[in-house]
Design an enzyme around this catalytic site. Structure first.
Site, PDB file in Angstrom:
ATOM      1  N   GLU A  45      -4.353   2.045  -2.695  1.00  0.00           N
ATOM      2  CA  GLU A  45      -5.598   2.509  -2.052  1.00  0.00           C
ATOM      3  C   GLU A  45      -5.410   3.696  -1.121  1.00  0.00           C
ATOM      4  OE1 GLU A  45      -7.651   0.303   0.836  1.00  0.00           O
ATOM      5  OE2 GLU A  45      -5.936   0.209   2.169  1.00  0.00           O
TER       6      GLU A  45
ATOM      7  N   HIS B 256      -3.226  -4.388   3.325  1.00  0.00           N
ATOM      8  CA  HIS B 256      -4.179  -3.651   4.180  1.00  0.00           C
ATOM      9  C   HIS B 256      -3.666  -3.322   5.568  1.00  0.00           C
ATOM     10  CE1 HIS B 256      -7.844  -2.122   6.008  1.00  0.00           C
ATOM     11  NE2 HIS B 256      -7.755  -3.048   6.945  1.00  0.00           N
TER      12      HIS B 256
ATOM     13  N   HIS C  74      -6.758  -8.303   0.128  1.00  0.00           N
ATOM     14  CA  HIS C  74      -6.715  -7.104   0.964  1.00  0.00           C
ATOM     15  C   HIS C  74      -7.616  -7.353   2.170  1.00  0.00           C
ATOM     16  CE1 HIS C  74      -5.785  -2.805   1.296  1.00  0.00           C
ATOM     17  NE2 HIS C  74      -6.984  -2.690   1.854  1.00  0.00           N
TER      18      HIS C  74
ATOM     19  N   ASP D 111       0.813  -1.228   0.000  1.00  0.00           N
ATOM     20  CA  ASP D 111       0.000   0.000   0.000  1.00  0.00           C
ATOM     21  C   ASP D 111       0.850   1.284   0.000  1.00  0.00           C
ATOM     22  OD1 ASP D 111      -1.491  -2.229   0.876  1.00  0.00           O
ATOM     23  OD2 ASP D 111      -2.909  -0.984   1.982  1.00  0.00           O
TER      24      ASP D 111
ATOM     25  N   ASN E 133     -10.316  -1.280   0.705  1.00  0.00           N
ATOM     26  CA  ASN E 133     -11.478  -0.672   1.359  1.00  0.00           C
ATOM     27  C   ASN E 133     -11.568   0.832   1.136  1.00  0.00           C
ATOM     28  OD1 ASN E 133      -9.114  -1.140   3.133  1.00  0.00           O
ATOM     29  ND2 ASN E 133     -10.216   0.186   4.546  1.00  0.00           N
ATOM     30  N   HIS E 134     -10.479   1.481   0.722  1.00  0.00           N
ATOM     31  CA  HIS E 134     -10.538   2.927   0.467  1.00  0.00           C
ATOM     32  C   HIS E 134     -10.774   3.273  -1.006  1.00  0.00           C
ATOM     33  CE1 HIS E 134      -9.592   3.778   4.561  1.00  0.00           C
ATOM     34  NE2 HIS E 134      -8.434   3.158   4.509  1.00  0.00           N
TER      35      HIS E 134
END
Ligand SMILES: [Fe+2]
Ligand SMILES: [Fe+2]
Length: 291
Positions: free
Chosen positions: A66, A201, A176, A35, A94-95
């Site tokens: 992300e 993540h 993730h 990430d 998730n973002h």
């Protein structure tokens, strides 16, 4: 004082190595970068790329993006910058939907992925195929279902995702997820069916990189490319204040002690890995520094 300690905590050349990293039998080398957090994460990757290309000569470079836009989400401009720099595919998590301007881009650009087990109605897609040096690489992005909002099960939706890249010589899955259990289980579930399952993540690299018995390279978390001097990317004083006071605190990306965290996977047979090696290195010296 604490700031200074953290800033000087970077030990050049530190790297974790797992299983078979001494050999270089592979004709395909895949670098997966954890990430990217904020502008500092983006700059750390871009400044590290020449070193990484010289040292590892990766066939493909994949990055999770992300958190690249100020720590949350991604914009078309930033995605274009990564692709222009030679990043073959961008995975998310998730973002994904933090920036509205990315929604049409997610539908239009094949090389950017959001988790395949999000709802079909949500913008974007979770699978792509990229090709370089005559090698086709399938890339699949999944989201865990524990403590993350994903509309469908990663374990059922991986099947149609793999069917989409059945023609690929190699497949990498970015799982993730928050829970280590889901990531470990996905590694075993796909062992022998894909080249690699890499977790993202948590922003903290795990020490379990290995090639599973069926030939799939696996790591529970690659870690992040961003500031180690913060709390998973956030300025540490803000993260600590939020935890101490239990009140809302506006988070900003830390600028302290940026590192690149990635894995290099070497392969000489289709859908099998020879080795997986962690690449953990501080931002190259000499670059302009931000606070
Ligand atoms: Fe992240
Ligand atoms: Fe995430």
């Amino acid at each position: 004082m604490a700031e200074k300690q953290a800033a000087t905590g970077a030990e050049p050349g530190a790297a974790g190595v797992a299983e078979g990293s001494g050999q270089d039998s592979g004709r395909m080398r895949l670098l997966f970068v954890g990430d990217l957090v904020g502008g500092i994460g983006r700059r750390t990757l871009l400044e590290s790329l020449p070193v990484l290309r010289e040292r590892f000569a990766p066939t493909f470079v994949i990055a999770n993006g992300e958190n690249i836009a100020g720590g949350l989400g991604i914009t078309p401009k930033l995605a274009d910058e990564l692709i222009s720099a030679g990043i073959d595919a961008i995975t998310l998590g998730n973002h994904t939907y933090r920036r509205r301007e990315i929604y049409p881009y997610l539908d239009a650009e094949p090389r950017i992925l959001r988790p395949a087990n999000f709802l079909r109605s949500q913008p974007g897609h979770g699978v792509c195929m990229v090709e370089r040096d005559g090698v086709r690489l399938g890339v699949v992005n999944l989201s865990g279902n524990l403590h993350l909002r994903a509309g469908r099960s990663a374990f059922t939706e991986i099947e149609p995702a793999l069917a989409e890249v059945a023609e690929a010589e190699h497949i990498i899955v970015d799982m993730h997820a928050e829970a280590t259990s889901e990531k470990v289980a996905m590694g075993w579930h796909l062992d022998g069916r894909v080249t690699a399952v890499v977790g993202t993540h948590t922003h903290v690299p795990t020490a379990d990189a290995r090639v599973l018995p069926g030939g799939t390279a696996y790591i529970t978390d690659v870690g992040m490319t961003g500031p180690r001097g913060g709390v998973i990317g956030v300025k540490r004083e803000q993260a600590i204040e939020a935890l101490l006071t239990q009140m809302p605190v506006r988070f900003e990306t830390s600028g302290v002690d940026p590192w690149l965290m990635a894995v290099l996977i070497r392969c000489s047979r289709p859908l099998r890995a020879d080795s997986i090696e962690q690449v953990l290195m501080p931002r190259p010296p000499g670059a302009a520094r931000e606070g």
